[in-house]
Design a protein around this motif. Structure first.
Motif, PDB file in Angstrom:
ATOM      1  N   HIS A  21       0.854  -1.182   0.000  1.00 17.53           N
ATOM      2  CA  HIS A  21       0.000   0.000   0.000  1.00 17.53           C
ATOM      3  C   HIS A  21       0.895   1.237   0.000  1.00 17.53           C
ATOM      4  O   HIS A  21       2.096   1.161   0.230  1.00 17.53           O
ATOM      5  CB  HIS A  21      -0.956   0.001   1.200  1.00 17.53           C
ATOM      6  N   ALA A  22       0.311   2.407  -0.261  1.00 14.24           N
ATOM      7  CA  ALA A  22       1.090   3.635  -0.407  1.00 14.24           C
ATOM      8  C   ALA A  22       0.788   4.657   0.689  1.00 14.24           C
ATOM      9  O   ALA A  22       1.167   5.815   0.574  1.00 14.24           O
ATOM     10  CB  ALA A  22       0.809   4.260  -1.774  1.00 14.24           C
ATOM     11  N   TRP A  23       0.163   4.235   1.775  1.00 14.97           N
ATOM     12  CA  TRP A  23      -0.347   5.181   2.760  1.00 14.97           C
ATOM     13  C   TRP A  23       0.675   5.591   3.814  1.00 14.97           C
ATOM     14  O   TRP A  23       1.449   4.771   4.308  1.00 14.97           O
ATOM     15  CB  TRP A  23      -1.568   4.609   3.453  1.00 14.97           C
ATOM     16  N   ARG A  24       0.618   6.864   4.157  1.00 14.77           N
ATOM     17  CA  ARG A  24       1.301   7.408   5.324  1.00 14.77           C
ATOM     18  C   ARG A  24       0.232   7.858   6.310  1.00 14.77           C
ATOM     19  O   ARG A  24      -0.784   8.445   5.929  1.00 14.77           O
ATOM     20  CB  ARG A  24       2.164   8.618   4.947  1.00 14.77           C
ATOM     21  N   PRO A  25       0.438   7.620   7.609  1.00 17.57           N
ATOM     22  CA  PRO A  25      -0.513   8.134   8.595  1.00 17.57           C
ATOM     23  C   PRO A  25      -0.427   9.656   8.674  1.00 17.57           C
ATOM     24  O   PRO A  25       0.572  10.258   8.270  1.00 17.57           O
ATOM     25  CB  PRO A  25      -0.049   7.489   9.903  1.00 17.57           C
ATOM     26  N   ASP A  61      -4.775   6.097  14.096  1.00 16.68           N
ATOM     27  CA  ASP A  61      -4.640   6.064  12.637  1.00 16.68           C
ATOM     28  C   ASP A  61      -4.334   4.637  12.200  1.00 16.68           C
ATOM     29  O   ASP A  61      -3.434   3.991  12.736  1.00 16.68           O
ATOM     30  CB  ASP A  61      -3.514   6.998  12.200  1.00 16.68           C
ATOM     31  N   GLU A  62      -5.061   4.138  11.216  1.00 20.41           N
ATOM     32  CA  GLU A  62      -4.901   2.744  10.820  1.00 20.41           C
ATOM     33  C   GLU A  62      -3.542   2.450  10.202  1.00 20.41           C
ATOM     34  O   GLU A  62      -3.154   1.274  10.093  1.00 20.41           O
ATOM     35  CB  GLU A  62      -5.999   2.341   9.834  1.00 20.41           C
ATOM     36  N   HIS A  63      -2.803   3.480   9.817  1.00 17.43           N
ATOM     37  CA  HIS A  63      -1.507   3.246   9.188  1.00 17.43           C
ATOM     38  C   HIS A  63      -0.323   3.565  10.108  1.00 17.43           C
ATOM     39  O   HIS A  63       0.819   3.574   9.648  1.00 17.43           O
ATOM     40  CB  HIS A  63      -1.407   4.032   7.887  1.00 17.43           C
ATOM     41  N   ASN A  64      -0.591   3.781  11.391  1.00 22.21           N
ATOM     42  CA  ASN A  64       0.518   3.944  12.328  1.00 22.21           C
ATOM     43  C   ASN A  64       1.375   2.684  12.401  1.00 22.21           C
ATOM     44  O   ASN A  64       2.590   2.760  12.608  1.00 22.21           O
ATOM     45  CB  ASN A  64      -0.002   4.285  13.727  1.00 22.21           C
ATOM     46  N   ASP A  65       0.746   1.528  12.227  1.00 19.11           N
ATOM     47  CA  ASP A  65       1.476   0.261  12.365  1.00 19.11           C
ATOM     48  C   ASP A  65       2.057  -0.250  11.061  1.00 19.11           C
ATOM     49  O   ASP A  65       2.865  -1.187  11.073  1.00 19.11           O
ATOM     50  CB  ASP A  65       0.556  -0.817  12.959  1.00 19.11           C
ATOM     51  N   ASP A  66       1.645   0.336   9.914  1.00 19.02           N
ATOM     52  CA  ASP A  66       2.189  -0.149   8.648  1.00 19.02           C
ATOM     53  C   ASP A  66       2.516   1.016   7.707  1.00 19.02           C
ATOM     54  O   ASP A  66       2.297   0.951   6.506  1.00 19.02           O
ATOM     55  CB  ASP A  66       1.240  -1.142   7.976  1.00 19.02           C
ATOM     56  N   ASP A  67       3.041   2.080   8.286  1.00 21.97           N
ATOM     57  CA  ASP A  67       3.461   3.253   7.526  1.00 21.97           C
ATOM     58  C   ASP A  67       4.390   2.843   6.386  1.00 21.97           C
ATOM     59  O   ASP A  67       5.375   2.140   6.605  1.00 21.97           O
ATOM     60  CB  ASP A  67       4.174   4.215   8.485  1.00 21.97           C
ATOM     61  N   ILE A  68       4.094   3.274   5.154  1.00 20.55           N
ATOM     62  CA  ILE A  68       4.921   2.923   4.008  1.00 20.55           C
ATOM     63  C   ILE A  68       6.364   3.395   4.194  1.00 20.55           C
ATOM     64  O   ILE A  68       7.302   2.790   3.669  1.00 20.55           O
ATOM     65  CB  ILE A  68       4.326   3.513   2.705  1.00 20.55           C
ATOM     66  N   ALA A  69       6.575   4.474   4.993  1.00 20.48           N
ATOM     67  CA  ALA A  69       7.918   5.005   5.216  1.00 20.48           C
ATOM     68  C   ALA A  69       8.582   4.463   6.475  1.00 20.48           C
ATOM     69  O   ALA A  69       9.716   4.851   6.783  1.00 20.48           O
ATOM     70  CB  ALA A  69       7.879   6.530   5.278  1.00 20.48           C
TER      71      ALA A  69
END
Length: 283
Positions: free
Chosen positions: A216-220, A244-252
């Motif tokens: 995925h390409a998401w940043r929190p 935030d749902e992308h805190n655990d899988d941040d693309i960066a």
């Protein structure tokens, strides 16, 4: 979709990031000793060779890599690629000695010399700027607890559509960018809006890698900061919001527990208290 979203492209954003790097930082790469260049280049190449041997890379896969590398250059996306997938490890190594606040990556969208707003003020923003109003108070101190009067806090972040001023069209030059100077007690108060999660540009070479790999390409959602004071090490960080749902899988891979905020609801918006402890410069 806004007009900005319709006209902003990865290539344009990448080109702007590349030109910004050339103007702000390229001079700093000169003077690296040849033996250091040789050591790092050889070990990187050996790691690539090891991957090829381990996974029996084919010529088709090799040529796909060549085509992709050419595309990264043509799209001007080397700053984006390196800042998203490499910088977090460089930052980890460079700051592992610190006793004060944890930092994280700068990313490709920093611009120096943002407008000064004093110890208390609002970031420049458009009339009706989308986003929940956010009031941020904090204090800058040294590791011995002493307040750092005159410390500089630089803040920048994306707008509600995930775009940064000076890197996407149609946004005022200094939108959501400002500098603040802490008062005699090291304190500051900043008024801005809460940013939203966003995807990094996906219509260029980096997006092709993400699609091919099934990532995925998401940043929190995050606030970027640089905090500085005379005689102390510069701190570069990003601050994140719980839930935030992308805190655990941040693309960066840039989120750290120490960088999570604790917002509370107030009339008409949210408020946060978050300060910084800076390490004295090493002799």
């Amino acid at each position: 979709m806004t007009a900005i979203q319709e006209t902003a492209t990865a290539a344009a954003s990448g080109a702007n990031a590349t030109e910004r790097f050339k103007s702000d930082k390229f001079a700093g790469v000169a003077g690296t000793p040849p033996e250091r260049v040789s050591l790092l280049a050889r070990e990187v190449l050996e790691a690539v060779h090891g991957t090829i041997r381990k996974h029996k890379v084919t010529y088709d896969e090799y040529n796909a890599l060549k085509a992709w590398l050419i595309g990264v250059g043509e799209d001007g996306e080397w700053p984006l690629f390196l800042d998203v997938w490499v910088e977090h490890v460089v930052e980890e190594v460079a700051t592992e000695h610190r006793e004060g606040n944890k930092g994280t990556i700068e990313g490709p969208y920093y611009v120096p010399d943002a407008p000064e707003r004093g110890a208390r003020g609002s970031v420049p923003m458009r009339d009706g700027e989308p986003g929940t109003p956010l009031t941020w108070t904090g204090q800058v101190t040294s590791t011995d607890g002493s307040p750092l009067a005159g410390a500089k806090v630089e803040l920048w972040h994306a707008d509600a559509d995930g775009f940064y001023s000076q890197f996407a069209p149609g946004i005022p030059e200094w939108n959501l960018r400002a500098s603040f100077t802490a008062d005699d007690s090291g304190r500051f108060e900043i008024h801005t809006v809460r940013p939203a999660p966003y995807q990094i540009p996906t219509d260029g070479a980096c997006g092709k890698l993400i699609a091919a790999a099934g990532w995925h390409a998401w940043r929190p959602a995050h606030l970027h900061v640089k905090v500085s004071a005379p005689g102390h090490e510069l701190l570069t960080a990003q601050l994140y919001f719980p839930g935030d749902e992308h805190n655990d899988d941040d693309i960066a891979s840039a989120v750290k527990p120490e960088l999570l905020l604790d917002p509370r609801s107030v009339d008409g918006g949210e408020a946060i208290e978050y300060g910084f402890v800076l390490d004295p410069e090493r002799s």
